[in-house]
Design a protein around this motif. Sequence first.
Motif, mmCIF file in Angstrom:
data_model
loop_
_atom_site.group_PDB
_atom_site.id
_atom_site.type_symbol
_atom_site.label_atom_id
_atom_site.label_comp_id
_atom_site.label_asym_id
_atom_site.label_seq_id
_atom_site.Cartn_x
_atom_site.Cartn_y
_atom_site.Cartn_z
ATOM 1 N N GLN A 1 0.799 -1.219 0.000
ATOM 2 C CA GLN A 1 0.000 0.000 0.000
ATOM 3 C C GLN A 1 0.833 1.270 0.000
ATOM 4 O O GLN A 1 0.372 2.309 -0.438
ATOM 5 N N GLU A 2 2.052 1.222 0.507
ATOM 6 C CA GLU A 2 2.860 2.436 0.599
ATOM 7 C C GLU A 2 4.161 2.369 -0.190
ATOM 8 O O GLU A 2 4.933 3.324 -0.180
ATOM 9 N N LEU A 3 4.403 1.245 -0.834
ATOM 10 C CA LEU A 3 5.568 1.110 -1.708
ATOM 11 C C LEU A 3 5.096 0.614 -3.062
ATOM 12 O O LEU A 3 4.262 -0.292 -3.142
ATOM 13 N N ALA A 4 5.622 1.210 -4.113
ATOM 14 C CA ALA A 4 5.396 0.688 -5.458
ATOM 15 C C ALA A 4 6.589 -0.201 -5.778
ATOM 16 O O ALA A 4 7.730 0.190 -5.544
ATOM 17 N N VAL A 5 6.321 -1.400 -6.277
ATOM 18 C CA VAL A 5 7.370 -2.329 -6.688
ATOM 19 C C VAL A 5 6.955 -2.859 -8.051
ATOM 20 O O VAL A 5 5.929 -3.537 -8.166
ATOM 21 N N ASN A 6 7.739 -2.506 -9.069
ATOM 22 C CA ASN A 6 7.404 -2.886 -10.430
ATOM 23 C C ASN A 6 8.591 -3.525 -11.123
ATOM 24 O O ASN A 6 9.728 -3.057 -10.974
ATOM 25 N N VAL A 7 8.318 -4.582 -11.902
ATOM 26 C CA VAL A 7 9.310 -5.162 -12.794
ATOM 27 C C VAL A 7 9.033 -4.569 -14.179
ATOM 28 O O VAL A 7 7.885 -4.539 -14.618
ATOM 29 N N TYR A 8 10.085 -4.101 -14.828
ATOM 30 C CA TYR A 8 9.982 -3.541 -16.172
ATOM 31 C C TYR A 8 10.838 -4.368 -17.122
ATOM 32 O O TYR A 8 11.903 -4.848 -16.742
ATOM 33 N N GLU A 9 10.361 -4.493 -18.357
ATOM 34 C CA GLU A 9 11.196 -5.051 -19.411
ATOM 35 C C GLU A 9 11.101 -4.113 -20.601
ATOM 36 O O GLU A 9 10.000 -3.719 -20.996
ATOM 37 N N LEU A 10 12.269 -3.773 -21.139
ATOM 38 C CA LEU A 10 12.333 -2.875 -22.288
ATOM 39 C C LEU A 10 12.894 -3.611 -23.484
ATOM 40 O O LEU A 10 13.948 -4.251 -23.393
#
Length: 177
Positions: free
Chosen positions: A48-57
Amino acid sequence: MLKAIVDCGASRIGYGRAMPVDFTQPSWEADRFPGRHVAPVGAQAGSQELAVNVYELDPGVVGSPLHVHHANEELLLVLAGTLSLRGPEGTRSLTAGAVVAFPRRQAGAHSLVNRSDASARYLVVSTTNRPDVVEYPDIGATLVVLAEQRRVYPHGADADQQPVIAEAMRAAADRDA
């Protein structure tokens, strides 16, 4: 191969839900920008208070145009491939295992572009303080992120955020490495 099971007994003591996270085959959202894939693993796990994202480019794709957060800090971990990082100290290559912190304000200004011939994958953890003001110096635009909405101000005028951010991404892609 990076794969983690987020549990370690956490669900037994009331710390949200346990969630398997496969960094090699994450659950991608629909692409908003071609060649830029995002998996919101933090939200999927109930953060709820941290954004955690995996990205692939994909090769040649911009992950983020040059921007500055005034209320949030970000942390980058390169999982695979090579990224080009542009920041206050110039441009440099980051390879798998590199970790970089982007503090709030001008010291944390950064842009990420995959200038290699292969896909690049990375994880970003950030605080989610609201409101946040995000500046895009290359195009002179400002994004104001409120609790339930975003407002973009290119050169002082209110505008739809998608074309403004797309313009910033084009500017980052066109910039010499």
